[in-house]
Design a protein around this motif. Sequence first.
Motif, PDB file in Angstrom:
ATOM      1  N   THR A 115       9.515  -3.860  -7.437  1.00  0.00           N
ATOM      2  CA  THR A 115       8.401  -3.982  -6.500  1.00  0.00           C
ATOM      3  C   THR A 115       7.962  -2.600  -6.019  1.00  0.00           C
ATOM      4  O   THR A 115       6.762  -2.319  -5.930  1.00  0.00           O
ATOM      5  CB  THR A 115       8.791  -4.887  -5.308  1.00  0.00           C
ATOM      6  N   ALA A 116       8.928  -1.728  -5.741  1.00  0.00           N
ATOM      7  CA  ALA A 116       8.590  -0.360  -5.340  1.00  0.00           C
ATOM      8  C   ALA A 116       7.901   0.378  -6.487  1.00  0.00           C
ATOM      9  O   ALA A 116       6.931   1.111  -6.264  1.00  0.00           O
ATOM     10  CB  ALA A 116       9.839   0.395  -4.894  1.00  0.00           C
ATOM     11  N   LEU A 117       8.368   0.171  -7.709  1.00  0.00           N
ATOM     12  CA  LEU A 117       7.710   0.801  -8.857  1.00  0.00           C
ATOM     13  C   LEU A 117       6.292   0.280  -9.013  1.00  0.00           C
ATOM     14  O   LEU A 117       5.370   1.055  -9.297  1.00  0.00           O
ATOM     15  CB  LEU A 117       8.501   0.558 -10.143  1.00  0.00           C
ATOM     16  N   GLU A 120       4.312   2.199  -6.795  1.00  0.00           N
ATOM     17  CA  GLU A 120       4.070   3.525  -7.365  1.00  0.00           C
ATOM     18  C   GLU A 120       2.927   3.482  -8.384  1.00  0.00           C
ATOM     19  O   GLU A 120       2.074   4.371  -8.417  1.00  0.00           O
ATOM     20  CB  GLU A 120       5.357   4.013  -8.030  1.00  0.00           C
ATOM     21  N   LEU A 121       2.918   2.442  -9.192  1.00  0.00           N
ATOM     22  CA  LEU A 121       1.858   2.295 -10.188  1.00  0.00           C
ATOM     23  C   LEU A 121       0.500   2.085  -9.516  1.00  0.00           C
ATOM     24  O   LEU A 121      -0.503   2.668  -9.923  1.00  0.00           O
ATOM     25  CB  LEU A 121       2.176   1.142 -11.140  1.00  0.00           C
ATOM     26  N   ALA A 131      -0.421  -0.681  -2.932  1.00  0.00           N
ATOM     27  CA  ALA A 131       0.783   0.144  -2.937  1.00  0.00           C
ATOM     28  C   ALA A 131       1.557  -0.034  -1.637  1.00  0.00           C
ATOM     29  O   ALA A 131       2.782  -0.238  -1.654  1.00  0.00           O
ATOM     30  CB  ALA A 131       0.424   1.610  -3.150  1.00  0.00           C
ATOM     31  N   ILE A 132       0.850  -0.004  -0.515  1.00  0.00           N
ATOM     32  CA  ILE A 132       1.495  -0.179   0.791  1.00  0.00           C
ATOM     33  C   ILE A 132       2.165  -1.547   0.858  1.00  0.00           C
ATOM     34  O   ILE A 132       3.306  -1.676   1.315  1.00  0.00           O
ATOM     35  CB  ILE A 132       0.476   0.002   1.939  1.00  0.00           C
ATOM     36  N   ARG A 133       1.466  -2.568   0.381  1.00  0.00           N
ATOM     37  CA  ARG A 133       2.031  -3.927   0.388  1.00  0.00           C
ATOM     38  C   ARG A 133       3.328  -3.988  -0.417  1.00  0.00           C
ATOM     39  O   ARG A 133       4.331  -4.535   0.040  1.00  0.00           O
ATOM     40  CB  ARG A 133       1.004  -4.909  -0.177  1.00  0.00           C
ATOM     41  N   LEU A 149       8.878   7.411   2.065  1.00  0.00           N
ATOM     42  CA  LEU A 149       8.029   8.576   1.829  1.00  0.00           C
ATOM     43  C   LEU A 149       6.819   8.218   0.972  1.00  0.00           C
ATOM     44  O   LEU A 149       5.697   8.652   1.250  1.00  0.00           O
ATOM     45  CB  LEU A 149       8.839   9.695   1.175  1.00  0.00           C
ATOM     46  N   LEU A 150       7.053   7.427  -0.060  1.00  0.00           N
ATOM     47  CA  LEU A 150       5.947   7.020  -0.924  1.00  0.00           C
ATOM     48  C   LEU A 150       4.973   6.102  -0.193  1.00  0.00           C
ATOM     49  O   LEU A 150       3.757   6.210  -0.371  1.00  0.00           O
ATOM     50  CB  LEU A 150       6.481   6.351  -2.186  1.00  0.00           C
ATOM     51  N   ARG A 151       5.506   5.214   0.650  1.00  0.00           N
ATOM     52  CA  ARG A 151       4.604   4.374   1.441  1.00  0.00           C
ATOM     53  C   ARG A 151       3.787   5.252   2.390  1.00  0.00           C
ATOM     54  O   ARG A 151       2.587   5.022   2.584  1.00  0.00           O
ATOM     55  CB  ARG A 151       5.370   3.301   2.212  1.00  0.00           C
ATOM     56  N   GLY A 152       4.424   6.286   2.948  1.00  0.00           N
ATOM     57  CA  GLY A 152       3.699   7.223   3.800  1.00  0.00           C
ATOM     58  C   GLY A 152       2.584   7.927   3.055  1.00  0.00           C
ATOM     59  O   GLY A 152       1.493   8.136   3.590  1.00  0.00           O
TER      60      GLY A 152
END
Length: 168
Positions: A115-117, A120-121, A131-133, A149-152
């Motif tokens: 889900t995190a990947l 990222e995509l 992406a935030i979701r 960090l990526l969500r930020g």
Amino acid sequence: MIRNFGLAVILLSSTCIALAHDGPEHVIAAIDAEIARSGPSAKLLFRRACEYRALRKYDQAKLDLHAALKLDGDFTAAQFELARILVARGNAEPAFALIEPLAHSNDEALRSAATALRGELHLAQGNTRQAIRDYSAALARQPDVQWFLLRGEAQHAAGDDEARVTDL
């Protein structure tokens, strides 16, 4: 191969792991020699793909990842890396198709990493809200500093710096 996902998936989910101290060309030569000795394996092909990616030889990396997945269709790290390369090369549809089943896995660690990947995509394509979701869903199941960090980064791209500051 990696069949019991757990921590291994999370460790391998963000990037290829540095596997040697030599430069990528030297590592590729060593892997080529090992393949010549023992034959190709999904693990060796994955390692070589990571080195090709480091050299920005994306087509060669993609070929090795496809070959690794032919040998072991359940090699999650290869699936993750191939999805990243596909999106970077403008082939989002097959990347999402590769990751989507993993995002619905019964293994919670794998489901969170996938889900995190997927987040990222989405972020790589500029789909910040999606992406935030996805990052939020992954973080709800399993906190991970990298995902915060990526969500930020996605929140900043979406113009939601207040949420980004709160997260950080």
